[in-house]
Design an enzyme around this catalytic site. Structure first.
Site, mmCIF file in Angstrom:
data_model
loop_
_atom_site.group_PDB
_atom_site.id
_atom_site.type_symbol
_atom_site.label_atom_id
_atom_site.label_comp_id
_atom_site.label_asym_id
_atom_site.label_seq_id
_atom_site.Cartn_x
_atom_site.Cartn_y
_atom_site.Cartn_z
ATOM 1 C CE1 TYR A 87 0.381 1.781 4.221
ATOM 2 C CE2 TYR A 87 0.891 -0.668 4.445
ATOM 3 C CZ TYR A 87 0.922 0.858 5.016
ATOM 4 O OH TYR A 87 1.490 1.003 6.085
ATOM 5 C CB CYS A 88 1.350 3.996 -1.879
ATOM 6 S SG CYS A 88 0.326 3.843 -3.004
ATOM 7 C CB ALA A 89 -0.657 8.192 -0.198
ATOM 8 C CG PHE A 115 -2.082 4.903 5.884
ATOM 9 C CD1 PHE A 115 -1.816 3.624 6.488
ATOM 10 C CD2 PHE A 115 -2.509 5.879 6.750
ATOM 11 C CE1 PHE A 115 -1.856 3.507 8.017
ATOM 12 C CE2 PHE A 115 -2.505 5.773 7.878
ATOM 13 C CZ PHE A 115 -2.136 4.933 8.618
#
Length: 127
Positions: A87-89, A115
């Site tokens: 995951y990232c933003a 996130f």
């Protein structure tokens, strides 16, 4: 618009979709399924920057910034035969990271998205 203009726009849109799919990878799953996998102890990788990670991350996540030169070294210790959730933003960087892991031979890579979405769905978070 003329037919020619519409045709050019359609071809350009298709080309963008194809290019995006070639540069990103990973399967997708509903956020609730990702959270359930995390709660069962699945491997989770946060591919955001150190500042983003410090601001809050999924509990137990490995931090490996996808744009750092040591990204592949950091994820190399994960089991290639087990699912890995990235995951990232927003899901864009994790899609790029998923393509890298797939190229490294990981069998099941999931782009878990952003996130904030994971946290809102109940993923355990450390701040």
């Amino acid at each position: 618009m003329t037919r020619t203009t519409l045709f050019v726009v359609a071809v350009a849109a298709i080309a963008l979709v194809v290019a995006y799919r070639m540069l990103t990878g990973g399967a997708t799953e509903p956020t609730s399924d990702v959270v359930a996998a995390i709660e069962r102890g699945a491997s989770v990788v946060d591919v955001r920057t150190p500042g983003e990670f410090a601001g809050g991350h999924v509990a137990g996540a490995l931090h490996a910034n996808v744009f750092d030169g040591d990204f592949e070294q950091r994820v190399d210790r994960l089991d290639r035969s087990e699912p890995v959730y990235l995951y990232c933003a927003s899901g864009a960087r994790s899609g790029r990271a998923a393509a890298v892991l797939e190229g490294m031979g990981f069998e099941r890579v999931v782009n878990a998205g952003g996130f904030d979405d994971l946290a809102a769905a109940g993923a355990p978070v450390e701040r």
